[in-house]
Design an enzyme around this catalytic site. Structure first.
Site: not given
Length: 529
Positions: A294, A299, A306, A317, A376, A378, A380
């Site tokens: 990933k 993010d 967030k 991230d 949030d 995202e 996956r």
């Protein structure tokens, strides 16, 4: 209609306007000219800033400045004493040394150092306290706790032990200095390469450690999707691997719609990096290994934004991407007899007028439609496109790594990655390797009854469950939908960092390589035997 699916090559969704300021394109494989340029960059140790190429990868080789040559003549010896054996060790000392040890308050606790004086007023030897022989943090404490000079580990031990010494030392020498003025005339303690150590293997692991930490520690301003791709290209160039990068709108024409959807709101175009390498291109029967990481450069949480505190650490991230690039380097550097494929979807999860929304239904490369439950969640979504593509090669083993859920951190804390696996034998082997390498993981269940928590009334599946419970498990179950035919799949949900309050020697605050050594030991035992 539920039975209809988009053809693999052409997504059944309208082309969308390119993100503002982006220049979508698809790069061809790294050509000979680019390959030579990347190799020159690596050889020169250049530290190009954002947009000019790789920064983190060339710096990785500088980790080796912490070592001296194999010869230990003139070096100060280091004796190791395990905590539970301290009393017996002390009894065997000369009386003046006993008094010195007592005066220093030395009890051979983990990472505790006692410098024994010489008659000339210098250091005759160093004594290092350790909890166990595999306590890498103790060796890391040596690297930062000793004055400048050359040091050598005393005693004859096996290769695995010597490898741990060298690796632990490197963990302690790491510093992140991209934005700081270098210290003038900085002197550091150096370790003579331990006799019997697998020098080339340790070197590759140390380089991977530095790469992973540097990438995670670099803020998103200087490590966006383009720069993550540049780091991947530099790693590929080092080993002569083939690499393709699909950029922006071309993700749609190449049928990676979920990656495009998550990244389209950013002014920095989303990408998919695809690296292929074989230990022997003339052998078509090498076992296939796929790594997927990933790569969310930053993010914000998207429209489900967030909090300021929650956003503060989100430069990490892309930790999964950093991990698979580091692991891929170790595999290629040691020429593990496999056919390797590395896929890194990289995006910035931002907000603009064309940002995707909660309740939007996303198309995916597999043809499975996904109702988005939370912008949030995202990671996956970009992983599912890349993992489905990796599965088409029918790999013997697939490993994906991601900073995926806060739920995994709630369950296991920041230092223990959560591991899910479809194969009990593989999971047990990785857990054993983690214990042996002082790089532990914890297995969590792919609890099939929780699949109902992902049901959707309007799409084939939801992206996440409605409630807060079992979040790490439902995320893993979502990903499993896209790798049904892979015989051995491992998903690692990692924190990829050491937060304040969870540091120790060799594990400073900031980016961390978690499960790197464990996974390499597992892969080596599985494929190199």
């Amino acid at each position: 209609m539920r039975g209809l699916r988009a053809p693999l090559a052409t997504p059944a969704i309208p082309r969308r306007q390119a993100p503002l300021g982006a220049r979508p394109r698809r790069s061809a494989s790294l050509g000979k000219r680019s390959l030579k340029a990347a190799r020159r960059l690596i050889a020169s140790g250049a530290t190009a800033m954002a947009g000019d190429g790789a920064w983190c990868w060339p710096r990785a080789s500088r980790a080796l400045d912490a070592y001296e040559g194999d010869a230990s003549g003139g070096a100060i010896g280091v004796e190791r004493v395990e905590t539970e054996k301290f009393d017996d060790w002390r009894k065997g000392l000369p009386e003046d040394h006993k008094q010195w040890v007592s005066a220093c308050g030395f009890k051979a606790k983990s990472g505790e150092i006692c410098m024994m004086p010489s008659k000339e007023g210098g250091i005759s030897k160093v004594v290092l306290g350790m909890e166990t022989a595999s306590d890498l943090c103790s060796y890391a404490a040596l690297a930062t706790g000793l004055p400048s000079g050359n040091y050598a580990i005393e005693g004859a031990h096996d290769q695995a032990d010597m490898d741990r010494v060298a690796m632990g030392w490197a963990m302690g020498t790491y510093t992140f200095e991209r934005y700081k003025k270098p210290e003038e005339d900085k002197q550091q303690a150096k370790l003579c390469w331990p006799k019997g150590c697998d020098k080339s293997c340790v070197t590759s692991l140390v380089e991977a450690l530095y790469l992973i930490r540097d990438m995670i520690n670099t803020p998103a301003e200087d490590l966006g999707p383009e720069e993550i791709a540049a780091e991947a290209m530099a790693v590929a160039a080092r080993h002569g691997a083939k690499v393709d990068v699909i950029v922006g709108e071309d993700l749609l024409t190449s049928n990676y719609p979920a990656i495009h959807t998550v990244g389209r709101a950013s002014s920095r175009a989303p990408r998919l990096v695809d690296i292929r390498w074989s230990a022997d291109p003339n052998k078509g029967d090498l076992p296939k290994v796929a790594l997927v990481g990933k790569g969310v450069a930053f993010d914000t949480g998207g429209l489900d934004i967030k909090t300021a505190q929650g956003m503060k650490g989100m430069k990490k991230d892309m930790g999964g991407a950093a991990h698979v690039l580091g692991l891929a380097h170790v595999i290629m550097a040691n020429r593990l007899p496999v056919s390797l494929r590395v896929l890194v979807p990289t995006v910035e999860n931002s907000i603009s007028g064309n940002a995707y929304r909660p309740s939007d239904v996303l198309q995916t490369r597999s043809g499975i439609t996904v109702e988005n439950g939370n912008t949030d969640a995202e990671g996956r979504l970009i992983l599912c496109d890349a993992m489905f593509e990796a599965a088409q090669d029918e790999p013997d083993l697939m490993i994906d790594m991601a900073t995926l859920t806060g739920a995994a951190r709630v369950a296991l804390g920041p230092s223990l990655p959560a591991m899910f696996s479809s194969d009990d034998g593989v999971a047990e082997a990785i857990l054993r390797a983690g214990v042996a390498e002082d790089d532990p993981l914890w297995r969590m269940p792919l609890h099939s009854p929780y699949r109902k928590m992902l049901d959707s009334k309007v799409a084939d599946t939801g992206s996440c469950s409605e409630g807060p419970l079992g979040g790490a498990i439902t995320a893993a179950l979502f990903l499993q939908k896209f790798v049904k035919d892979v015989p051995r799949w491992v998903h690692i949900d990692t924190n990829a960092s050491n937060p304040a309050g969870h540091t120790k020697p060799g594990k400073p605050e900031g980016g961390e390589a978690q499960a790197l050594r464990a996974l390499w030991a597992f892969l080596r035992d599985r494929y190199a035997a």
